[in-house]
Write a protein that holds these residues in place. Structure first.
Motif, PDB file in Angstrom:
ATOM      1  N   PHE A 145       0.973  -1.184  -0.029  1.00 22.49           N
ATOM      2  CA  PHE A 145      -0.040  -0.064  -0.201  1.00 22.49           C
ATOM      3  C   PHE A 145       0.917   1.091   0.033  1.00 22.49           C
ATOM      4  CE2 PHE A 145       0.114  -1.276   4.473  1.00 22.49           C
ATOM      5  CZ  PHE A 145       0.693  -0.254   5.207  1.00 22.49           C
ATOM      6  N   GLU A 146       0.091   2.383  -0.353  1.00 23.60           N
ATOM      7  CA  GLU A 146       0.955   3.550  -0.308  1.00 23.60           C
ATOM      8  C   GLU A 146       0.318   4.738   0.634  1.00 23.60           C
ATOM      9  OE1 GLU A 146       3.468   4.426  -2.202  1.00 23.60           O
ATOM     10  OE2 GLU A 146       3.657   3.015  -3.594  1.00 23.60           O
ATOM     11  N   PHE A 166       1.795   5.527   6.168  1.00 20.91           N
ATOM     12  CA  PHE A 166       3.186   5.185   5.579  1.00 20.91           C
ATOM     13  C   PHE A 166       2.835   4.149   4.241  1.00 20.91           C
ATOM     14  CE2 PHE A 166       3.722   5.487  10.030  1.00 20.91           C
ATOM     15  CZ  PHE A 166       4.867   6.465  10.238  1.00 20.91           C
ATOM     16  N   GLY A 167       3.847   3.916   3.498  1.00 19.84           N
ATOM     17  CA  GLY A 167       3.856   3.057   2.572  1.00 19.84           C
ATOM     18  C   GLY A 167       4.478   1.744   3.017  1.00 19.84           C
ATOM     19  N   ALA A 168       4.031   0.517   2.269  1.00 17.92           N
ATOM     20  CA  ALA A 168       4.464  -0.620   2.530  1.00 17.92           C
ATOM     21  C   ALA A 168       4.894  -1.534   1.470  1.00 17.92           C
ATOM     22  CB  ALA A 168       3.612  -1.438   3.485  1.00 17.92           C
ATOM     23  N   GLU A 169       6.239  -2.189   1.644  1.00 21.31           N
ATOM     24  CA  GLU A 169       6.551  -2.816   0.314  1.00 21.31           C
ATOM     25  C   GLU A 169       7.290  -4.311   1.053  1.00 21.31           C
ATOM     26  OE1 GLU A 169      10.142  -2.444  -2.674  1.00 21.31           O
ATOM     27  OE2 GLU A 169       8.993  -1.007  -2.306  1.00 21.31           O
ATOM     28  N   ALA A 170       6.854  -5.319   0.194  1.00 19.39           N
ATOM     29  CA  ALA A 170       7.424  -6.700   0.760  1.00 19.39           C
ATOM     30  C   ALA A 170       9.019  -6.718   0.599  1.00 19.39           C
ATOM     31  CB  ALA A 170       6.606  -7.783  -0.057  1.00 19.39           C
ATOM     32  N   PHE A 171       9.730  -6.847   1.456  1.00 16.74           N
ATOM     33  CA  PHE A 171      11.227  -6.914   1.381  1.00 16.74           C
ATOM     34  C   PHE A 171      11.698  -8.414   1.099  1.00 16.74           C
ATOM     35  CE2 PHE A 171      15.486  -7.170   3.592  1.00 16.74           C
ATOM     36  CZ  PHE A 171      15.935  -6.078   2.719  1.00 16.74           C
TER      37      PHE A 171
END
Length: 151
Positions: free
Chosen positions: A35-36, A88-93
């Motif tokens: 998500f952004e 916040f944004g979230a990204e799969a690391f």
């Protein structure tokens, strides 16, 4: 610093079982934007495996990681508070497996079971307090490094 609270293990077993009736298993490949910031917050996740980075955009081209989340961690709390937009944004690391919960279904369950609702809000508040402390410490560390000319 206190240890991070894990949402599902912090819930008493009967309340955890009720919440889990709403869970859906999902996965995100590595490098997927989950998500952004500013987007509509209508769900949340509990990470089962993998790692997710929470980030904040500081310029049009630069994001700063403010937290790293792993197994057992809550991903997303903005669904609980107006205006229901991601902060916040979230990204799969890495590849991520998670339980996904739709906010409206969880909120309806909380209205049906106010004890579960109160317990859930208390646990999410504890998680937020811990993340705020962690973020504050990280920012102070970055500021100190910048002042010393390390960054």
């Amino acid at each position: 610093m206190t240890r991070a609270t894990k949402l599902l293990t912090a819930l008493p077993p009967p309340q955890r079982a009720r919440l889990m009736t709403l869970a859906r298993e999902v996965s995100f490949p590595e490098d997927t934007r989950i998500f952004e910031a500013g987007g509509r917050a209508d769900r949340f996740w509990v990470i089962r495996s993998g790692a997710v980075s929470l980030d904040q955009r500081v310029t049009a081209l630069q994001r700063v990681t403010v937290a790293s989340l792993g197994a057992g961690d809550l991903l997303g709390w903005s669904w609980l508070f107006p205006p229901y937009e991601w902060d916040f944004g979230a990204e799969a690391f890495s590849p991520v497996r998670a339980y996904e919960f739709e906010a409206q279904a969880v909120l309806a369950l909380c209205e049906e079971d106010p004890r579960l609702g109160l317990t859930l809000v208390r646990i999410v508040s504890e998680i937020l307090a811990h993340r705020l402390e962690t973020t504050r410490n990280k920012l102070l560390e970055q500021y100190a490094m910048h002042r010393r000319g390390v960054v």
